[in-house]
Enzyme design. Structure first.
Site, PDB file in Angstrom:
ATOM      1  N   CYS A  81      50.132  41.749  45.237  1.00 14.46           N
ATOM      2  CA  CYS A  81      50.363  42.959  44.444  1.00 14.46           C
ATOM      3  C   CYS A  81      50.608  44.160  45.373  1.00 14.46           C
ATOM      4  CB  CYS A  81      49.197  43.173  43.479  1.00 14.46           C
ATOM      5  SG  CYS A  81      49.599  44.262  42.086  1.00 14.46           S
ATOM      6  N   HIS A 171      48.396  38.116  40.602  1.00 15.73           N
ATOM      7  CA  HIS A 171      47.046  37.918  41.152  1.00 15.73           C
ATOM      8  C   HIS A 171      46.648  36.438  41.080  1.00 15.73           C
ATOM      9  CE1 HIS A 171      45.803  42.124  41.753  1.00 15.73           C
ATOM     10  NE2 HIS A 171      46.648  42.373  40.769  1.00 15.73           N
ATOM     11  N   GLU A 173      44.068  35.128  42.375  1.00 16.61           N
ATOM     12  CA  GLU A 173      42.616  34.969  42.428  1.00 16.61           C
ATOM     13  C   GLU A 173      41.970  34.910  41.052  1.00 16.61           C
ATOM     14  OE1 GLU A 173      43.322  39.478  43.092  1.00 16.61           O
ATOM     15  OE2 GLU A 173      44.413  37.577  43.250  1.00 16.61           O
TER      16      GLU A 173
END
Length: 521
Positions: A81, A171, A173
């Site tokens: 990002c 993202h 994660e």
């Protein structure tokens, strides 16, 4: 044993800790540092690769810049990002504000690349991802190619295969990104070549050796609360130095039912740890008499704990070290508070820190571990799973689960009601055989200092009320009330009213967070 390491530079994303957890789950050691970590410290850390986190700022803000010397270290770098935008901006590309913010689920169309090879699931050349950005890369730096796009983000993924630089606008994660774990594993294990040697058996061996080297023949004192962190710290330190450790267990009268006995049985009798059991219930109750404000109660309990602990510490004249159950999120949050760069800082309960007059050195053997790793370590050290995987319990104990003034009578009633609730959660399973205790993230009873009319047998009662609270959450920042089966709630209510003399009404809290907090005080 030398560990391969990944360095994560944090630009202020709310979910940066998840990156570290995902890397650790791949059994690779990593550390999270502020984006402005000096280049010489980065070189000394000697990472196999670097991950640049997301963040809320623009690459055109001069306050949020990492040392661009990282791009000359000759190691793989993954920008997530904002991290991707930072990479593009400083390597000659262009970043511009998006015409529309992209937030939520998206599908990224990919081409074959080093980063994406072999990680798609059912649909070839497609990744199911979670976006959260306004700015986006509008022009690639020299040497980069586009490896993924969405209709509103033509450069959603980019790579420089020769230099092993990668940028992704989503993202990986977060759990919403379906192939996120596989993508991070691909970067960490395959591209960076990090060896998956970060395991609990290896950690125990290294931690024991480190504690022995650090402490030598000195004596160590630890405040044992019965919580997960201090319990695991005690077990680990005792494994390393045996009788050089003395634990002080302060019973302030605000613990769960039989918790004092459980702690003494586990540590003093089963593990052979030296534990000083201080019964300070009267002292705490005296100080709390007449106090109704929640924050004042917290401060009194915290200050009194330090006073009691300090008095015991003074008796142990040979102690040179104070051990604490500080864990990695505490370290990260404290660093953020010092630098003023973190966007969400919470205070945490330790032994109140070191009192100014305490001339002890600090021993924090868990400071590199996340909570899930602490639990894993506890089981590996022989602590019972039931203790290690207990729900969070506030530092002030039942003091903040009794609304208003704290009295011994109230604490005794609440202890019994809470224990019944937890018993029934443990004994009731869903259709898959999982207990409702394990399905909920936190569950407890709250004592309400109000009376209501009831009928028991042929007589009228006028007794106290307890509220039951159970929530499901992944991060404790937001939470949904647990939709427990009515049959379970009915059993809990019947048992409390019949078994706890002094309570005649049970209610269930169906408030989410926000607007409510998880604890009532």
């Amino acid at each position: 044993m030398t560990q391969d390491k990944i360095l994560i530079l944090d630009f202020g994303s709310q979910v940066t800790q998840l990156i570290a957890r995902r890397v650790r789950e791949a059994h690779v050691y990593c550390e999270l540092h502020s984006f402005d970590m000096p280049l010489d410290e980065i070189k000394a850390f000697n990472p196999k690769g670097i991950i640049l986190s997301g963040g809320p700022n623009s690459v055109y803000e001069s306050d949020y810049q990492a040392d661009t010397g990282i791009f000359d270290l000759g190691i793989p770098i993954l920008g997530i990002c904002y991290g991707m935008q930072f990479m593009a901006h400083h390597l000659g590309g262009e970043v511009q504000p998006g015409n529309q913010r992209e937030f939520g689920y998206a599908q990224v169309k990919t081409i074959d690349s080093e980063l994406t090879r072999g990680i798609q699931d059912d649909t070839p050349n497609t990744l199911d991802v979670w976006m959260s950005h306004g700015d986006k890369v509008s022009k690639l730096p020299t040497g980069f190619t586009v490896i993924g796009d969405t209709p509103s983000c033509p450069i959603a993924m980019m790579e420089n295969a020769e230099k092993q630089f990668y940028g992704i606008q989503f993202h990986p994660e977060v759990t919403h990104t379906k192939q996120g774990r596989a993508l991070l594993n691909r970067f960490v294990l395959d591209i960076c070549g990090a060896q998956p040697s970060w395991t609990m058996p290896n950690y125990i061996e290294e931690a024991v050796a480190k504690i022995r080297e650090q402490v030598g023949s000195d004596e160590v004192i630890l405040g044992l609360s019965g919580g997960v962190d201090s319990s695991v710290a005690a077990a680990l330190i005792h494994r390393a130095i045996g009788d050089q450790l003395t634990c002080v267990f302060v019973d302030h009268g605000l613990l769960r039912l039989n918790e004092g006995k459980m702690v003494m049985d586990m540590f003093a009798r089963n593990l052979g740890v030296k534990v000083i059991h201080v019964d300070a219930e009267g002292q705490f109750m005296e100080k709390l008499a007449g106090v109704t404000d929640p924050e004042k109660k917290r401060k009194i309990i915290g200050a009194e704990f330090i006073e009691v602990f300090d008095a015991e510490e003074k008796k142990l004249t040979n102690a040179k070290w104070l051990a604490q159950g500080t864990i990695y999120p505490d370290v990260i949050e404290s660093a953020g508070a010092k630098t003023k760069k973190a966007h969400a800082i919470k205070s945490h309960h330790n032994v109140g820190g070191l009192p100014e007059n305490m001339k002890l050195k600090l021993l924090e053997p868990l400071r590199d571990l996340f909570k899930d790793e602490v639990r894993e370590l506890g089981v590996a050290l022989g602590l019972p799973r039931e203790m290690v995987y207990r729900h969070p319990f506030p530092g002030p104990g039942l003091g903040v689960r009794i609304l208003g003034e704290v009295k011994k009578e109230y604490a005794d009633l609440l202890r019994q009601a809470d224990d019944i609730f937890i018993q029934e959660l443990r004994n009731t399973t869903d259709e898959n055989g999982t207990s409702w205790y394990d399905l909920t993230s936190q569950a407890f009873a709250v004592f309400l200092p109000v009376k209501s009319v009831g009928v028991m047998g042929d007589g009228r009662t006028y007794d106290y009320v307890v509220a039951l609270r159970a929530v499901i959450t992944s991060d404790f920042m937001t939470a949904h009330w647990a939709e427990l089966p009515y049959s379970l709630l009915g059993r809990v209510s019947n048992r409390i009213i019949n078994e706890v003399k002094g309570i005649n009404r049970v209610v269930y809290d169906v408030s989410g967070k926000p607007p409510a907090t998880i604890e009532w005080e």
